[in-house]
Design a protein around this motif. Structure first.
Motif, PDB file in Angstrom:
ATOM      1  N   LEU A   1       0.822  -1.217   0.000  1.00 14.78           N
ATOM      2  CA  LEU A   1       0.000   0.000   0.000  1.00 14.78           C
ATOM      3  C   LEU A   1       0.857   1.268   0.000  1.00 14.78           C
ATOM      4  O   LEU A   1       0.356   2.359  -0.143  1.00 14.78           O
ATOM      5  N   THR A   2       2.155   1.071   0.223  1.00 17.16           N
ATOM      6  CA  THR A   2       3.056   2.226   0.244  1.00 17.16           C
ATOM      7  C   THR A   2       3.512   2.521  -1.179  1.00 17.16           C
ATOM      8  O   THR A   2       4.356   1.821  -1.726  1.00 17.16           O
ATOM      9  N   LYS A   3       2.916   3.545  -1.755  1.00 23.15           N
ATOM     10  CA  LYS A   3       3.307   3.926  -3.116  1.00 23.15           C
ATOM     11  C   LYS A   3       4.408   4.967  -3.053  1.00 23.15           C
ATOM     12  O   LYS A   3       4.333   5.907  -2.255  1.00 23.15           O
ATOM     13  N   THR A   4       5.421   4.810  -3.857  1.00 22.37           N
ATOM     14  CA  THR A   4       6.456   5.844  -3.951  1.00 22.37           C
ATOM     15  C   THR A   4       5.920   6.937  -4.865  1.00 22.37           C
ATOM     16  O   THR A   4       5.580   6.682  -6.014  1.00 22.37           O
ATOM     17  N   ARG A   5       5.856   8.140  -4.320  1.00 25.21           N
ATOM     18  CA  ARG A   5       5.333   9.251  -5.108  1.00 25.21           C
ATOM     19  C   ARG A   5       6.512   9.936  -5.807  1.00 25.21           C
ATOM     20  O   ARG A   5       7.364  10.538  -5.162  1.00 25.21           O
ATOM     21  N   SER A   6       6.596   9.810  -7.122  1.00 24.89           N
ATOM     22  CA  SER A   6       7.716  10.466  -7.808  1.00 24.89           C
ATOM     23  C   SER A   6       7.182  11.623  -8.642  1.00 24.89           C
ATOM     24  O   SER A   6       6.254  11.463  -9.415  1.00 24.89           O
ATOM     25  N   LYS A   7       7.792  12.782  -8.430  1.00 20.52           N
ATOM     26  CA  LYS A   7       7.427  13.970  -9.205  1.00 20.52           C
ATOM     27  C   LYS A   7       7.766  13.708 -10.668  1.00 20.52           C
ATOM     28  O   LYS A   7       8.732  13.017 -10.970  1.00 20.52           O
ATOM     29  N   THR A   8       7.008  14.273 -11.566  1.00 15.53           N
ATOM     30  CA  THR A   8       7.302  14.128 -12.989  1.00 15.53           C
ATOM     31  C   THR A   8       8.668  14.736 -13.275  1.00 15.53           C
ATOM     32  O   THR A   8       8.927  15.882 -12.900  1.00 15.53           O
ATOM     33  N   GLN A   9       9.525  13.973 -13.886  1.00 15.93           N
ATOM     34  CA  GLN A   9      10.897  14.430 -14.138  1.00 15.93           C
ATOM     35  C   GLN A   9      10.995  15.119 -15.503  1.00 15.93           C
ATOM     36  O   GLN A   9      10.657  14.527 -16.518  1.00 15.93           O
ATOM     37  N   ARG A  10      11.448  16.363 -15.482  1.00 19.54           N
ATOM     38  CA  ARG A  10      11.732  17.066 -16.731  1.00 19.54           C
ATOM     39  C   ARG A  10      13.193  16.837 -17.055  1.00 19.54           C
ATOM     40  O   ARG A  10      14.022  16.787 -16.136  1.00 19.54           O
ATOM     41  N   PRO A  11      13.557  16.676 -18.336  1.00 22.06           N
ATOM     42  CA  PRO A  11      14.983  16.520 -18.641  1.00 22.06           C
ATOM     43  C   PRO A  11      15.713  17.819 -18.324  1.00 22.06           C
ATOM     44  O   PRO A  11      15.157  18.898 -18.533  1.00 22.06           O
ATOM     45  N   PRO A  12      16.930  17.728 -17.786  1.00 27.73           N
ATOM     46  CA  PRO A  12      17.652  18.954 -17.450  1.00 27.73           C
ATOM     47  C   PRO A  12      17.967  19.772 -18.708  1.00 27.73           C
ATOM     48  O   PRO A  12      18.143  19.210 -19.788  1.00 27.73           O
ATOM     49  N   LEU A  13      18.029  21.083 -18.555  1.00 29.13           N
ATOM     50  CA  LEU A  13      18.346  21.960 -19.689  1.00 29.13           C
ATOM     51  C   LEU A  13      19.705  22.608 -19.457  1.00 29.13           C
ATOM     52  O   LEU A  13      20.139  22.777 -18.318  1.00 29.13           O
ATOM     53  N   TYR A  14      20.338  22.939 -20.551  1.00 29.71           N
ATOM     54  CA  TYR A  14      21.696  23.496 -20.509  1.00 29.71           C
ATOM     55  C   TYR A  14      21.753  24.818 -21.247  1.00 29.71           C
ATOM     56  O   TYR A  14      21.267  24.918 -22.380  1.00 29.71           O
ATOM     57  N   LYS A  15      22.373  25.810 -20.582  1.00 24.73           N
ATOM     58  CA  LYS A  15      22.577  27.119 -21.200  1.00 24.73           C
ATOM     59  C   LYS A  15      23.830  27.041 -22.048  1.00 24.73           C
ATOM     60  O   LYS A  15      24.869  26.556 -21.567  1.00 24.73           O
ATOM     61  N   VAL A  16      23.734  27.506 -23.278  1.00 26.93           N
ATOM     62  CA  VAL A  16      24.937  27.615 -24.118  1.00 26.93           C
ATOM     63  C   VAL A  16      25.349  29.078 -24.102  1.00 26.93           C
ATOM     64  O   VAL A  16      24.525  29.970 -24.341  1.00 26.93           O
ATOM     65  N   MET A  17      26.610  29.322 -23.755  1.00 28.78           N
ATOM     66  CA  MET A  17      27.110  30.686 -23.616  1.00 28.78           C
ATOM     67  C   MET A  17      28.285  30.961 -24.537  1.00 28.78           C
ATOM     68  O   MET A  17      29.094  30.069 -24.804  1.00 28.78           O
ATOM     69  N   LEU A  18      28.349  32.198 -24.991  1.00 25.20           N
ATOM     70  CA  LEU A  18      29.470  32.672 -25.791  1.00 25.20           C
ATOM     71  C   LEU A  18      30.291  33.592 -24.901  1.00 25.20           C
ATOM     72  O   LEU A  18      29.725  34.376 -24.133  1.00 25.20           O
TER      73      LEU A  18
END
Ligand code: TYC
Length: 106
Positions: free
Chosen positions: A15-32
């Motif tokens: 009855l113990t459900k693991t509640r996992s938040k919806t995972q968004r893929p990480p984003l990366y800033k590209v800088m000049l």
């Protein structure tokens, strides 16, 4: 009848459900990064060519980098960011300009 069947509800751990938040893929800033040698027109060209910016947007970002030392030029998934950085670094190297492009997790 008593419930000793091993069916659902028999074992409290089920009855113990693991509640996992919806995972968004990480984003990366590209800088000049700014430098003293890469021509401004070359940087504008890089921004148009690899980041799909129009001339006005590219010129504005180039000027921001020139004045502030660096600017975020886009935010992408890891693989796309990595590809953009590699394309810019390779293009700059082939033209013998010291232009630097890096990525950072957002
Ligand atoms: N500072 C360079 C110059 O004066 C122009 C420049 C802008 C270089 C942006 C790199 O990422 C850069 N020619």
């Amino acid at each position: 009848m008593s419930d000793k069947t091993g069916g659902p509800g028999d074992d409290t751990s089920l009855l113990t459900k693991t509640r996992s938040k919806t995972q968004r893929p990480p984003l990366y800033k590209v800088m000049l990064l700014n430098d003293d040698y890469t021509p401004m027109e070359f940087v504008v060209h890089v921004l148009e060519r690899f980041f799909g910016l129009n001339h006005a947007q590219a010129f504005e970002i180039m000027l921001t980098v020139h004045k502030k030392g660096l600017a975020v030029v886009g935010v992408f998934s890891f693989e796309v960011a990595e590809t953009k950085v590699a394309q810019v670094m390779d293009f700059a190297r082939r033209h013998q300009h010291p232009l630097q492009c890096t990525m950072e997790k957002e």
